[in-house]
Design a protein around this motif. Structure first.
Motif, short mmCIF file in Angstrom:
data_model
loop_
_atom_site.label_atom_id
_atom_site.label_comp_id
_atom_site.label_asym_id
_atom_site.label_seq_id
_atom_site.Cartn_x
_atom_site.Cartn_y
_atom_site.Cartn_z
N PHE A 71 8.37 -4.56 -0.02
CA PHE A 71 6.90 -4.66 0.03
C PHE A 71 6.56 -5.45 1.08
O PHE A 71 7.07 -6.65 1.11
N ASN A 72 5.48 -5.29 1.77
CA ASN A 72 4.87 -6.00 2.95
C ASN A 72 3.59 -6.46 2.62
O ASN A 72 2.69 -5.41 2.67
N SER A 73 3.60 -7.44 2.37
CA SER A 73 2.26 -8.45 1.78
C SER A 73 1.17 -8.21 2.65
O SER A 73 0.10 -7.99 2.65
N THR A 74 1.38 -8.22 4.25
CA THR A 74 0.33 -8.16 5.05
C THR A 74 -0.44 -6.89 5.37
O THR A 74 -1.37 -6.76 5.84
N LEU A 75 0.25 -5.84 4.77
CA LEU A 75 -0.03 -4.62 4.95
C LEU A 75 -1.07 -4.03 3.85
O LEU A 75 -1.66 -3.13 3.68
N CYS A 76 -0.85 -4.81 2.49
CA CYS A 76 -1.42 -4.31 1.36
C CYS A 76 -2.81 -4.72 1.25
O CYS A 76 -3.22 -5.90 1.49
N ASN A 77 -3.67 -3.61 0.90
CA ASN A 77 -4.98 -3.69 0.83
C ASN A 77 -5.80 -3.97 -0.92
O ASN A 77 -6.92 -3.66 -1.15
N SER A 78 -4.65 -3.85 -1.45
CA SER A 78 -4.87 -4.02 -3.08
C SER A 78 -5.78 -3.04 -3.46
O SER A 78 -6.67 -3.00 -4.44
N CYS A 79 -5.61 -1.81 -2.94
CA CYS A 79 -6.42 -0.59 -3.49
C CYS A 79 -5.97 -0.09 -4.76
O CYS A 79 -6.61 0.41 -5.46
N GLY A 80 -4.84 -0.45 -5.44
CA GLY A 80 -4.26 0.05 -6.60
C GLY A 80 -3.71 1.43 -6.94
O GLY A 80 -3.50 1.77 -8.03
#
Length: 413
Positions: A71-80
């Motif tokens: 998992f790359n946190s910097t790429l996550c946009n929390s779209c779900g």
């Protein structure tokens, strides 16, 4: 891929506690965990930003390559979208900017290493212990490899269980035991089985597990006694290292010669060990409380989704739930005046006439002593304050709850 032999699992929760990404959920009846969707993780497939990716690597030289999720946190946009796609419902959004998503397996193997009964493994590399519990022919009471912790003794509603010495083996009086199965549900080590059934374990929470260093003498009695090897010796200061999670049998606490160890365990209510008579489909239940409000003896307790306890019609913060009398007979076993007894009723199920146990009550014999209320392993019985009908909470198998259920979650069995 991590695999579990649920048959041998003792539901201690150590794997859940050690998982760094919260990818394991141990419940009384099952183990829910990220299995990487058999090598094709759906969460990674639907991630639009590539925050969740599949990676292959070899755990050991010459071993089959394994799938893991990164998992790359910097790429996550929390779209779900990953949460929606997860078939195991382990993936969750956290609201944490540094770790927006949890519930995916990184194949760290911490769960494999910590399991005290070795029922967690990796196919082809570390095979889980393949013990399968076969109860056929074992009889109504079966005790197997009891560690003598005594955890099951106090919960027994009819005092049928004795333990002469901590660390020995329990005895269960067959003529006293009412086969309610509460001991089997409570046993931390899968050592006792009732009526040839595998129980759903009672949920438990360890509120505190403490070591008073000033009392510890470094004798390692607890280290040697721990059936799961949870406690480790600490040679640096002649004491011990207590774990963050364990089976909560408290054998170590009871055997410590200096009372240096203490544990506070909170147990959930027991669950019905025998559904014969009244079946309950949890997946269909919508927790509307109609069954509880209809029951003439208040033998059903429901917490609705709107926070109402039925049939008391009191507001509560408890989670939605269903509980009922299972006619185990604990109340009748302790009733000194024979006001409560186990009777029977004939029912026609699928065209066949069958006999089922029911609880019968003679209010004129009741002296309101309260022994039955204390004995009830499911906390269903309660005093009413009504002289004409002083006790309620017992099931007569009248069937009115079945007719009242709008979702058909209750049925004759």
């Amino acid at each position: 891929m991590i695999v579990f032999n649920e048959d041998g699992c003792i539901r201690c929760g150590a794997c859940e506690g050690t998982c760094p990404t919260s990818a394991i959920d141990v419940t009384p009846t099952s183990i829910i965990h990220c299995d990487t969707c058999g090598g094709e993780p759906k969460c990674a497939d639907v991630c639009p930003e590539g925050a969740l990716k599949v990676e292959t690597y070899s755990i050991a030289e010459g071993a089959e390559e394994q799938i893991r999720l990164v998992f790359n946190s910097t790429l996550c946009n929390s779209c779900g979208k990953c949460e929606e796609a997860c078939p195991q419902d382990t993936i969750k959004l956290t609201g944490n900017d540094l770790m927006e998503v949890e519930g995916f397996c990184v194949m760290c193997q911490k769960c494999v290493d910590i399991c005290p009964v070795d029922v967690i493994g990796i196919p082809g590399i570390v095979e889980p212990k393949g013990e399968v519990i076969d109860l056929d022919g074992k009889g109504s009471i079966y005790i197997n490899d009891c560690v003598g912790c005594g955890t099951c003794v106090d919960p027994c509603p009819v005092s049928a269980i004795t333990l002469d010495e901590i660390g020995g083996t329990i005895s269960i009086a067959d003529d006293v035991c009412i086969k309610c199965g509460l001991c089997s549900q409570t046993c931390p080590w899968n050592a006792v089985f009732i009526a040839e059934k595998k129980p759903a374990k009672r949920a438990k929470t360890i509120n505190a597990f403490d070591l008073e260093l000033s009392k510890c003498i470094g004798c390692n009695t607890c280290v040697e006694a721990c059936p799961g090897d949870f406690i480790k010796a600490n040679s640096a200061n002649l004491s011990v290292l207590i774990p963050d999670a364990c089976a909560a049998c408290q054998l170590c606490v009871k055997l410590c010669p200096t009372d240096a160890l203490s544990m506070d365990v909170e147990w959930a209510e027991g669950v019905p060990a025998d559904t014969e008579g009244l079946g309950y489909d949890a997946e269909k239940c919508d927790f509307v409380g109609a069954c509880a409000n209809k029951c003439p003896t208040e033998a059903i307790r429901v917490v609705t989704k709107t926070g109402m306890l039925c049939p008391a019609l009191e507001e509560t913060d408890a989670e939605p739930s269903f509980a009922s009398c299972i006619r185990c007979g604990a109340c009748a076993a302790v009733c000194s005046n024979d006001a409560l007894s186990v009777g029977s009723i004939e029912k026609v199920i699928d065209g066949e006439t069958v006999t089922r146990d029911r609880i019968e009550f003679n209010p004129y014999k009741c002296n309101e002593c309260g022994d039955c209320i204390e004995a009830c392993p499911y906390n269903m019985l309660h005093a009413t304050g009504n002289e004409k009908f002083p006790i309620m909470g017992f099931c007569t198998l009248c069937g009115q709850c079945i007719d009242a259920c709008p979702k058909h979650a209750l049925y004759d069995v």
